[in-house]
Design an enzyme around this catalytic site. Sequence first.
Site, PDB file in Angstrom:
ATOM      1  N   GLY A 195       1.122  12.195   1.828  1.00 32.78           N
ATOM      2  CA  GLY A 195       0.677  10.874   2.232  1.00 32.78           C
ATOM      3  C   GLY A 195       1.591  10.236   3.253  1.00 32.78           C
ATOM      4  N   THR A 246       8.882  10.311   0.101  1.00 30.05           N
ATOM      5  CA  THR A 246       8.008   9.906  -0.987  1.00 30.05           C
ATOM      6  C   THR A 246       8.136   8.413  -1.179  1.00 30.05           C
ATOM      7  OG1 THR A 246       7.682   9.973  -3.383  1.00 30.05           O
ATOM      8  CG2 THR A 246       9.814  10.717  -2.566  1.00 30.05           C
ATOM      9  N   ASP A 264       6.992   6.694  -3.404  1.00 30.28           N
ATOM     10  CA  ASP A 264       7.203   6.360  -4.818  1.00 30.28           C
ATOM     11  C   ASP A 264       8.667   6.440  -5.228  1.00 30.28           C
ATOM     12  OD1 ASP A 264       4.497   6.085  -4.965  1.00 30.28           O
ATOM     13  OD2 ASP A 264       4.132   7.884  -6.177  1.00 30.28           O
ATOM     14  N   TYR A 301      -2.856   1.346   1.162  1.00 32.01           N
ATOM     15  CA  TYR A 301      -2.946   1.964   2.488  1.00 32.01           C
ATOM     16  C   TYR A 301      -2.316   1.093   3.563  1.00 32.01           C
ATOM     17  CZ  TYR A 301      -6.005   5.406   0.352  1.00 32.01           C
ATOM     18  OH  TYR A 301      -6.494   6.410  -0.441  1.00 32.01           O
ATOM     19  N   ILE A 302      -2.321  -0.211   3.356  1.00 28.13           N
ATOM     20  CA  ILE A 302      -1.676  -1.108   4.306  1.00 28.13           C
ATOM     21  C   ILE A 302      -0.166  -0.926   4.259  1.00 28.13           C
ATOM     22  CG2 ILE A 302      -1.281  -3.532   4.908  1.00 28.13           C
ATOM     23  CD1 ILE A 302      -4.025  -4.140   3.687  1.00 28.13           C
ATOM     24  N   ILE A 303       0.374  -0.872   3.046  1.00 21.86           N
ATOM     25  CA  ILE A 303       1.822  -0.771   2.881  1.00 21.86           C
ATOM     26  C   ILE A 303       2.366   0.540   3.440  1.00 21.86           C
ATOM     27  CG2 ILE A 303       3.637  -0.500   1.130  1.00 21.86           C
ATOM     28  CD1 ILE A 303       2.165  -2.570  -0.562  1.00 21.86           C
ATOM     29  N   ARG A 304       1.697   1.628   3.159  1.00 23.58           N
ATOM     30  CA  ARG A 304       2.272   2.922   3.531  1.00 23.58           C
ATOM     31  C   ARG A 304       2.123   3.246   5.017  1.00 23.58           C
ATOM     32  NH1 ARG A 304      -1.398   7.894   1.209  1.00 23.58           N
ATOM     33  NH2 ARG A 304      -2.927   7.961   2.900  1.00 23.58           N
TER      34      ARG A 304
END
Length: 436
Positions: A79, A199, A201, A357-360
């Site tokens: 991602g 990552t 996360d 999706y905005i944050i990443r």
Amino acid sequence: MNTIPVDNLGKPAIQSPLALKKQKSFISDTASIIYHVHKEEIAKELDENGLTFFELAGPRETIYFNPKEITCGIVTCGGLCPGINDVLRAIVIELFERYGCNKVLGFHYGYKGLTSKSELEPLFLNPDNVDNIHTTGGTILSSSRGPQDPEEMVNTLIKRNIKILFVIGGDGTMRGAQVLVEHIKKRNLKISIIAIPKTIDNDLNYVEKSFGFETAVEEAMRVIDSAHVEAKGAPNGIGLVKLMGRFSGFIASHASLASSNVNFCLIPEVPFKLYGEDGFLACLENRVKNKSKRHAVIVVAEGAGQSIIEKTMDKETQDASGNIKFKNIGNFLKTEIEKFFSEKNVEANVKYIDPSYIIRSVPANAFDSAYSLVLAQSAVHAGMAGKTNILIGYWNHHYTHVPINMTIEKRKQINPNSRLWQTVMETTLQPESIFL
């Protein structure tokens, strides 16, 4: 003392071009950083097998590869995450401007770009065409998930004369890199695989913090603050924010602390009760019924509460990388909250926000830009020195070489007894009764 061993392709015998540029901070292979820092842990290790150390990352005075004779490759997998383009740019500039390499190939769509499935030729990277990419989010090479045929990937590396492959990715990417290393060893090839942890996360083991994590927390905090405004703007308003974190609740926890407007923070590591007199829903009701409060803000990590939602383990619940596709805890909680209040004839205005999706996809902030740059430079130093099968880690304020197999032994998670989680509990004031 036990320094964790690192794979080398051979003895470095070429003077580094950095030596000609009066580099004053060469790192010896014997330089290392201690793993444990707490007195009790150190004492325990001394009683057992001795202290454990990581080899320090950084430039070596002698290198293995002749920079003028090799081609380097880069893949970005998994991602998106803030900072990928920063890493790409720093790798290319370090190779060209510092080491004098003149051929770097960027393979499109992750490991897929190393196979016949790729519909695009590799991108020839140089300092000019990466000059401004760090100002945008995402990756100019694009990405993909899922394993590929390792033999075919090795064949591509041979065909393209790749001697160092820089792999940027998370847990699944590291597993793929490990398989790639094994097939390279079987064929007695001198190809270096250097990994850089990506990552959002923040769940890779032996890495204190992944690049992009700080940016994600910063962006998530803004979303939480917006949810707080929405919650206060309606009768019995409830702001519900779902954040990334499949197995680890680092973003949810840190963003909750950064905002300080969160009343409930739910993470995968700490199971919670939804129903019952002392469950989450009852405590939520008490919060919004409080005349001095009348609103609530909830942050939930995507992997939280999965045991409450019915799920199966068939193929339809797995993504291309073999990861379980979790049920949507955000939608589930929204439905259950609305149902709970409706049955009590109590008005509730739930504002649900999923900003994943905005944050990443945003560009990296200042911290992550600087951090990405040093990770990338450390990766280049390691590759040129003939290191292989390692990930560039960060431990006790130092950049390190971590064997890839160590990073995939287990996933990094929040310890419910840690100071981090206790601080979350203190800050949110959420009742302990809701947790199992």
